[in-house]
Design an enzyme around this catalytic site. Structure first.
Site, short mmCIF file in Angstrom:
data_model
loop_
_atom_site.label_atom_id
_atom_site.label_comp_id
_atom_site.label_asym_id
_atom_site.label_seq_id
_atom_site.Cartn_x
_atom_site.Cartn_y
_atom_site.Cartn_z
N ASN A 180 0.83 -1.21 0.00
CA ASN A 180 0.00 0.00 0.00
C ASN A 180 0.87 1.26 0.00
O ASN A 180 0.45 2.31 -0.51
CB ASN A 180 -0.91 0.02 1.23
CG ASN A 180 -2.06 -0.95 1.10
OD1 ASN A 180 -2.62 -1.11 0.02
ND2 ASN A 180 -2.38 -1.64 2.19
N THR A 237 -1.44 -10.22 4.37
CA THR A 237 -2.50 -9.31 3.89
C THR A 237 -1.93 -8.22 2.99
O THR A 237 -2.52 -7.15 2.84
CB THR A 237 -3.24 -8.65 5.08
OG1 THR A 237 -2.30 -7.85 5.83
CG2 THR A 237 -3.86 -9.70 5.98
N ASP A 240 -8.57 -7.10 4.70
CA ASP A 240 -7.55 -7.89 5.41
C ASP A 240 -8.07 -8.53 6.69
O ASP A 240 -7.63 -9.62 7.07
CB ASP A 240 -6.33 -7.02 5.71
CG ASP A 240 -5.66 -6.56 4.44
OD1 ASP A 240 -4.98 -5.52 4.45
OD2 ASP A 240 -5.82 -7.25 3.42
O1 RIB Z 1 -6.75 -5.42 -2.83
C1 RIB Z 1 -6.89 -5.22 -1.45
C2 RIB Z 1 -5.60 -5.50 -0.74
O2 RIB Z 1 -4.58 -4.63 -1.23
C3 RIB Z 1 -5.68 -5.23 0.77
O3 RIB Z 1 -4.79 -6.07 1.43
C4 RIB Z 1 -5.23 -3.82 0.87
O4 RIB Z 1 -4.69 -3.51 2.17
C5 RIB Z 1 -4.15 -3.79 -0.16
O5 RIB Z 1 -2.97 -4.34 0.42
CA CA Z 2 -3.09 -5.06 2.89
#
Ligand code: RIB
Ligand code: CA
Length: 306
Positions: free
Chosen positions: A35, A120, A236
């Site tokens: 992210n 996640t 997540d």
């Molecule tokens: O596509 C959603 C995922 O991508 C989630 O884990 C969000 O936090 C990003 O990492």
């Molecule tokens: Ca994530």
């Protein structure tokens, strides 16, 4: 369990849920670029733990970029910091000296019980762990992944962000030989924390409640602008919640492969519904969720912190 994450608003909720539940023992947290860049995702994990009063949980920074591909962050969703929208405390502690793979290996080696990994974010750290320590894989109980999509993606029309970011890592993890669960967008897009639910957090009268209310209001902006939704998908935390409440997520075993070659469909999780490849299932795939129960779990979890 060990949470491997890229905080990230929904990663922050996954951390809070994991730490709140008596059924779960969080041995540690590892961070990965996703992210936001690694420095930000690591700082964000430490700030969330400071907010929750759990700086006892070790945090180790991992891969700063995918195995093969260049890094691509999701600041359009989570802001430049990766966790925009709230007044989080500065981190009271730093990461441990070990890298993510070393912390994963030490915690798994030292654990008297098999360990569940909950990735996640992009799967770079988990792939590196699997390749570096194959001897420890038998001690992994399950890998509970938020990632993938049966149909429509969210980074591209074909692919979900975590898998798209590092498709080679995802392919390694899905075929590592340990039990793998995949929580795809079809489940997480049904796991909406609606704006009408946010006052439940403010009613807690706590700093944690206020901070998560603010984080969710920010996280809702992108989802309103792209999808017209009145809330945000807590992707997540579902990968954690499914460990706590058996049956919360409806799951079906399928053969799943990751597209690593194509430019157009890079990172697509190809779910073989009818076994057309003639291969046995390698993943249990989420197909539905009890949304109300999930949101109650999150509110109750946040209510356990000051
Ligand atoms: O596509 C959603 C995922 O991508 C989630 O884990 C969000 O936090 C990003 O990492
Ligand atoms: Ca994530």
């Amino acid at each position: 369990m060990i949470l491997d994450c890229d905080p990230g608003h929904d990663d922050a909720l996954a951390i809070a849920l994991a730490l709140a539940r008596p059924e779960l023992h969080v041995l540690g947290i590892t961070t990965v670029a996703g992210n936001a860049g690694l420095e930000n995702t690591t700082r964000n994990a430490l700030r969330v733990l400071t907010l929750l009063g759990r700086t006892d949980v070790p945090v180790a920074a991992g891969a700063g970029r995918p195995l093969v591909r260049p890094i691509r962050v999701a600041s359009h969703v989570h802001g430049v910091s990766g966790l925009d929208g709230a007044d989080l405390p500065e981190a009271a502690v730093g990461p441990v000296a070990e890298g993510a793979v070393d912390l994963l290996a030490r915690l798994v080696r030292e654990s008297p019980d098999p360990v569940t990994l909950v990735p996640t974010g992009p799967l770079t750290n988990i792939a590196l762990f699997a390749r570096t320590h194959p001897e420890l894989l038998p001690r992994i109980a399950e890998i509970s992944i938020m990632g993938g999509a049966i149909g429509e993606g969210n980074l591209t029309a074909s692919a979900e962000f975590n898998i798209w970011a590092d498709p080679e890592a995802a392919a390694i993890v899905l075929d590592c030989g340990r039990p793998v669960a995949l929580v795809p967008l079809e489940v997480t897009h049904a796991a909406l924390f609606r704006n009408a639910d946010i006052p439940r957090l403010e009613a807690l009268g706590t700093q944690t409640g206020r901070v998560f209310a603010d984080l969710l209001r920010f996280f809702a902006i992108f989802h309103r602008e792209r999808y017209g939704w009145d809330g945000s998908p807590i992707h997540d935390a579902v990968a954690v919640a499914r460990l706590v409440v058996p049956g919360l997520v409806t799951e079906v075993p399928y053969r799943v492969d990751v597209e690593t070659e194509s430019g157009l469909t890079r990172g697509r999780t190809v779910v073989d519904f009818h076994g057309l490849r003639g291969l046995p299932p390698n993943v249990v795939v989420g197909t539905a969720i009890d949304r109300g129960r999930f949101i109650d779990l999150l509110v109750e979890a946040i209510g356990r912190f000051a």
